[in-house]
Design a protein around this motif. Sequence first.
Motif, mmCIF file in Angstrom:
data_model
loop_
_atom_site.group_PDB
_atom_site.id
_atom_site.type_symbol
_atom_site.label_atom_id
_atom_site.label_comp_id
_atom_site.label_asym_id
_atom_site.label_seq_id
_atom_site.Cartn_x
_atom_site.Cartn_y
_atom_site.Cartn_z
ATOM 1 N N ALA A 153 0.900 -1.171 0.048
ATOM 2 C CA ALA A 153 0.047 0.138 0.119
ATOM 3 C C ALA A 153 0.875 1.128 -0.011
ATOM 4 O O ALA A 153 0.733 2.172 -0.676
ATOM 5 C CB ALA A 153 -0.999 -0.100 1.208
ATOM 6 N N ILE A 154 2.108 1.334 0.951
ATOM 7 C CA ILE A 154 2.934 2.387 0.736
ATOM 8 C C ILE A 154 3.189 2.662 -0.573
ATOM 9 O O ILE A 154 3.312 3.849 -1.182
ATOM 10 C CB ILE A 154 4.022 1.863 1.696
ATOM 11 N N LEU A 155 3.773 1.461 -1.448
ATOM 12 C CA LEU A 155 4.386 1.842 -2.392
ATOM 13 C C LEU A 155 3.286 2.214 -3.637
ATOM 14 O O LEU A 155 3.484 2.527 -5.124
ATOM 15 C CB LEU A 155 5.133 0.602 -3.346
ATOM 16 N N ASP A 156 2.080 2.328 -3.335
ATOM 17 C CA ASP A 156 0.983 2.928 -4.378
ATOM 18 C C ASP A 156 1.002 4.314 -4.546
ATOM 19 O O ASP A 156 0.516 4.798 -5.166
ATOM 20 C CB ASP A 156 -0.599 2.197 -3.853
ATOM 21 N N GLU A 157 1.788 4.997 -3.640
ATOM 22 C CA GLU A 157 2.088 6.364 -3.506
ATOM 23 C C GLU A 157 3.081 6.466 -4.455
ATOM 24 O O GLU A 157 4.123 5.704 -4.580
ATOM 25 C CB GLU A 157 2.142 6.748 -2.161
ATOM 26 N N PRO A 158 3.081 7.864 -5.114
ATOM 27 C CA PRO A 158 4.436 8.160 -5.975
ATOM 28 C C PRO A 158 5.629 8.410 -5.396
ATOM 29 O O PRO A 158 6.444 9.051 -5.579
ATOM 30 C CB PRO A 158 3.952 9.297 -6.723
ATOM 31 N N VAL A 159 6.076 7.318 -4.435
ATOM 32 C CA VAL A 159 7.320 7.585 -3.754
ATOM 33 C C VAL A 159 8.489 7.143 -4.847
ATOM 34 O O VAL A 159 8.154 6.243 -5.681
ATOM 35 C CB VAL A 159 7.547 6.662 -2.705
ATOM 36 N N THR A 160 9.767 7.614 -4.727
ATOM 37 C CA THR A 160 10.725 7.096 -5.582
ATOM 38 C C THR A 160 11.473 5.799 -5.170
ATOM 39 O O THR A 160 12.514 5.240 -5.893
ATOM 40 C CB THR A 160 11.587 8.131 -6.036
#
Length: 254
Positions: free
Chosen positions: A147-154
């Motif tokens: 779920a965290i990686l569903d945000e546009p983190v790099t």
Amino acid sequence: MSTDSALGCFCALGSPLAVELLARSGEFDWICLDLQHGMGGFDACLAALQAASGTDITMLVRVPPGEPALASRVLDAGADGVLVANVDSREQAHTACQAAFYPPLGTRSVGATRARFLRPGYVAAATSSTHCMVMVESPVGFANIDAILDEPVTGVFVGLADLMMALGCLGADPLADNQVRDWLELTVRLCEARGLTSGIFSENPRTAASLRAMGFDLIGSGLDVSLLLSGARAQRAEYEKARTAVTPPKRTPE
């Protein structure tokens, strides 16, 4: 930032001079200024970013959780990216990305800042060039990593020391723990699948090399505090070794 040989150093002393020396030493590919546990504040961070200007080194800043304004501010000051500490949920990752990116990806505002005025075209290029890596440092964070990686983190930077602390085994070999290995391998696998950057820190050179072999892109292995202390100890040891081997010079008869 190239990940071909991305060895990095954390700087916690709050000394811009130490950062300048490390940045120009040619030994590291990136430096992370620590505003979570480090001794310096924003002014020291700004001076350190200025001290590293003109080098090819990537300058990152670790910021505490829940301080999005600080994340935006260090990027305005010229940092290439942020490591946002203690991210356990998608909501926290969302907040981090909102602070790191200009609209439409985030809500970072445009101000009269160092980065904008010293880098032509900075605002237009910032979305594609800014690093926003979340630090996953707990079992809860790994339970929510998809779920965290569903945000546009790099990328994801594993906080290995805090993770081992949470498991009650700080100081133990992290690679000897099957659960920790599973989490580390999961991080690498997810980042590779999504085209993201994976990072991790270990002061133990052998462990750091093993983590690189596991597939991590960014390896933090230097720490300015430890480098100063280990250098002092090495100098003393070499002096004592030389002192026992030296024969006192004889006086020439007059």
